[in-house]
Write a protein that holds these residues in place. Sequence first.
Motif, PDB file in Angstrom:
ATOM      1  N   ALA A 191      44.041  62.594  44.543  1.00  0.00           N
ATOM      2  CA  ALA A 191      44.350  61.216  45.066  1.00  0.00           C
ATOM      3  C   ALA A 191      43.136  60.686  44.735  1.00  0.00           C
ATOM      4  N   SER A 192      42.002  60.811  44.507  1.00  0.00           N
ATOM      5  CA  SER A 192      40.501  60.105  44.462  1.00  0.00           C
ATOM      6  C   SER A 192      40.596  59.458  43.192  1.00  0.00           C
ATOM      7  N   TRP A 193      41.305  60.287  42.131  1.00  0.00           N
ATOM      8  CA  TRP A 193      41.231  59.700  40.796  1.00  0.00           C
ATOM      9  C   TRP A 193      42.090  58.465  40.617  1.00  0.00           C
ATOM     10  N   TRP A 194      43.177  58.390  41.140  1.00  0.00           N
ATOM     11  CA  TRP A 194      44.221  57.516  41.476  1.00  0.00           C
ATOM     12  C   TRP A 194      43.496  56.381  42.174  1.00  0.00           C
ATOM     13  N   ALA A 195      42.861  56.557  43.321  1.00  0.00           N
ATOM     14  CA  ALA A 195      42.592  55.509  44.224  1.00  0.00           C
ATOM     15  C   ALA A 195      41.286  54.768  43.276  1.00  0.00           C
ATOM     16  N   LYS A 196      40.374  55.608  42.937  1.00  0.00           N
ATOM     17  CA  LYS A 196      39.156  54.848  42.203  1.00  0.00           C
ATOM     18  C   LYS A 196      39.849  53.963  40.878  1.00  0.00           C
ATOM     19  N   ASN A 197      40.665  54.245  40.152  1.00  0.00           N
ATOM     20  CA  ASN A 197      41.463  53.549  39.233  1.00  0.00           C
ATOM     21  C   ASN A 197      41.962  52.492  39.769  1.00  0.00           C
ATOM     22  N   ILE A 198      42.770  52.570  40.851  1.00  0.00           N
ATOM     23  CA  ILE A 198      43.280  51.421  41.181  1.00  0.00           C
ATOM     24  C   ILE A 198      42.587  50.335  41.655  1.00  0.00           C
ATOM     25  N   MET A 199      41.376  50.734  42.349  1.00  0.00           N
ATOM     26  CA  MET A 199      40.276  49.928  42.955  1.00  0.00           C
ATOM     27  C   MET A 199      39.691  49.219  41.869  1.00  0.00           C
ATOM     28  N   LYS A 200      39.436  50.114  40.690  1.00  0.00           N
ATOM     29  CA  LYS A 200      38.776  49.397  39.626  1.00  0.00           C
ATOM     30  C   LYS A 200      39.264  48.314  38.771  1.00  0.00           C
ATOM     31  N   ASP A 201      40.711  48.702  38.878  1.00  0.00           N
ATOM     32  CA  ASP A 201      41.391  47.787  38.206  1.00  0.00           C
ATOM     33  C   ASP A 201      41.778  46.350  39.094  1.00  0.00           C
ATOM     34  N   ILE A 202      41.850  46.574  40.219  1.00  0.00           N
ATOM     35  CA  ILE A 202      41.817  45.423  41.028  1.00  0.00           C
ATOM     36  C   ILE A 202      40.779  44.451  40.611  1.00  0.00           C
ATOM     37  N   GLN A 203      39.348  45.202  40.922  1.00  0.00           N
ATOM     38  CA  GLN A 203      38.118  44.603  40.853  1.00  0.00           C
ATOM     39  C   GLN A 203      37.712  43.919  39.430  1.00  0.00           C
ATOM     40  N   ASN A 204      38.279  44.782  38.418  1.00  0.00           N
ATOM     41  CA  ASN A 204      37.809  44.156  37.088  1.00  0.00           C
ATOM     42  C   ASN A 204      38.926  43.114  36.803  1.00  0.00           C
ATOM     43  N   ASN A 205      39.932  42.972  37.135  1.00  0.00           N
ATOM     44  CA  ASN A 205      40.953  41.788  37.165  1.00  0.00           C
ATOM     45  C   ASN A 205      40.387  40.670  37.875  1.00  0.00           C
ATOM     46  N   ILE A 206      39.702  40.932  39.236  1.00  0.00           N
ATOM     47  CA  ILE A 206      38.959  39.671  39.791  1.00  0.00           C
ATOM     48  C   ILE A 206      37.798  39.366  39.163  1.00  0.00           C
ATOM     49  N   LEU A 207      37.189  40.080  38.405  1.00  0.00           N
ATOM     50  CA  LEU A 207      35.799  39.798  37.637  1.00  0.00           C
ATOM     51  C   LEU A 207      36.139  39.019  36.488  1.00  0.00           C
ATOM     52  N   GLN A 208      37.427  39.395  35.680  1.00  0.00           N
ATOM     53  CA  GLN A 208      37.821  38.823  34.509  1.00  0.00           C
ATOM     54  C   GLN A 208      38.096  37.322  34.920  1.00  0.00           C
ATOM     55  N   ILE A 209      38.844  37.065  35.994  1.00  0.00           N
ATOM     56  CA  ILE A 209      39.191  35.632  36.220  1.00  0.00           C
ATOM     57  C   ILE A 209      38.058  35.059  36.666  1.00  0.00           C
ATOM     58  N   GLU A 210      36.997  35.478  37.348  1.00  0.00           N
ATOM     59  CA  GLU A 210      35.935  34.681  37.820  1.00  0.00           C
ATOM     60  C   GLU A 210      35.156  34.614  36.606  1.00  0.00           C
ATOM     61  N   LYS A 211      34.946  35.140  35.637  1.00  0.00           N
ATOM     62  CA  LYS A 211      34.310  35.091  34.417  1.00  0.00           C
ATOM     63  C   LYS A 211      35.039  33.885  33.474  1.00  0.00           C
ATOM     64  N   GLN A 212      36.453  33.880  33.467  1.00  0.00           N
ATOM     65  CA  GLN A 212      36.735  32.913  32.758  1.00  0.00           C
ATOM     66  C   GLN A 212      36.572  31.604  33.374  1.00  0.00           C
TER      67      GLN A 212
END
Length: 223
Positions: A197-218
Amino acid sequence: MILPIFLLASSIGGLIGGYFKQKKKDNKVYLSVLTILPLLVSPIESYMGANSTPYKAYTYIDINAPVDKIWDNVTRVSEIKKEQDKGWLTNLLNFPRPIKAELNFEGVGAYREAIFTNGLVFHETVTEYVDNKKMSFTIKALPHEIPLTTMDEHLVIGGKYFDVLNGTYELEKLNDKTYRLHLWSNFKLTTTFNFYASWWAKNIMKDIQNNILQIEKQRAENE
C-alpha cells in the motif's frame, strides 16, 4: 490498485492447481486444500493485525521567476481549471483533483484550506512561517465531510487506513534567476500490507504534489 495482486495471486494459483491436476494420485485432495487455503490464511492475517507506519512523499521543481511571485502562488492557489490538471495517476484512479487553496493570513496559526473536487478538503494550520522562504502546516481531512461516493474506504483520507499528517513548502535560491521549490508531506498507513500500500500511497501523494508544483511554476513564470 488491487488488480496487480489479484492477477499475480490468480496466476500462481492457476499454476499450482495445474501442477497438482496433472498428478493422478490424490488429485482431488490437493485441489480441495487449495480451495480452502484463503479461509485458512484470513485468520492469520487478522491475528497479525494492522501496522501503523509513517511515510514521507518528497517533490521539488525549479522556477525561473521572482521570489515574491513564486511565494504568492504557494500561499494561495487560485482556481485550477480542469485542463490545467496534469496529475496522470490521480486522474487514472479518478482521485479528486485540486481546485484551489485559500489562506486567511501569512503567519503561524493561519488557517489554510486546500479544496479538491468531490467534497475533499484539507484543513491546514500553519505551524512555521518564514516569508518567501518556508511554510509548514498540519493537515487534517474530516471523513464525515467526504461523500461516500468520492472514494473507496481504503483511500479515504483521515480514515482508519490512510491519513495525511503535515506538509512543508520550502523555497531555495539556486542563483539570481532560479529558485527551487521543495514540497513534502508526511502521512501514515494502517494496514496489514503496508509494504504494498505504501508504494501506491507515495506515488499518489507525489502525483498530487507534482501537479500542484507544475501549476505554481507555470503561474509564477507567466504572470
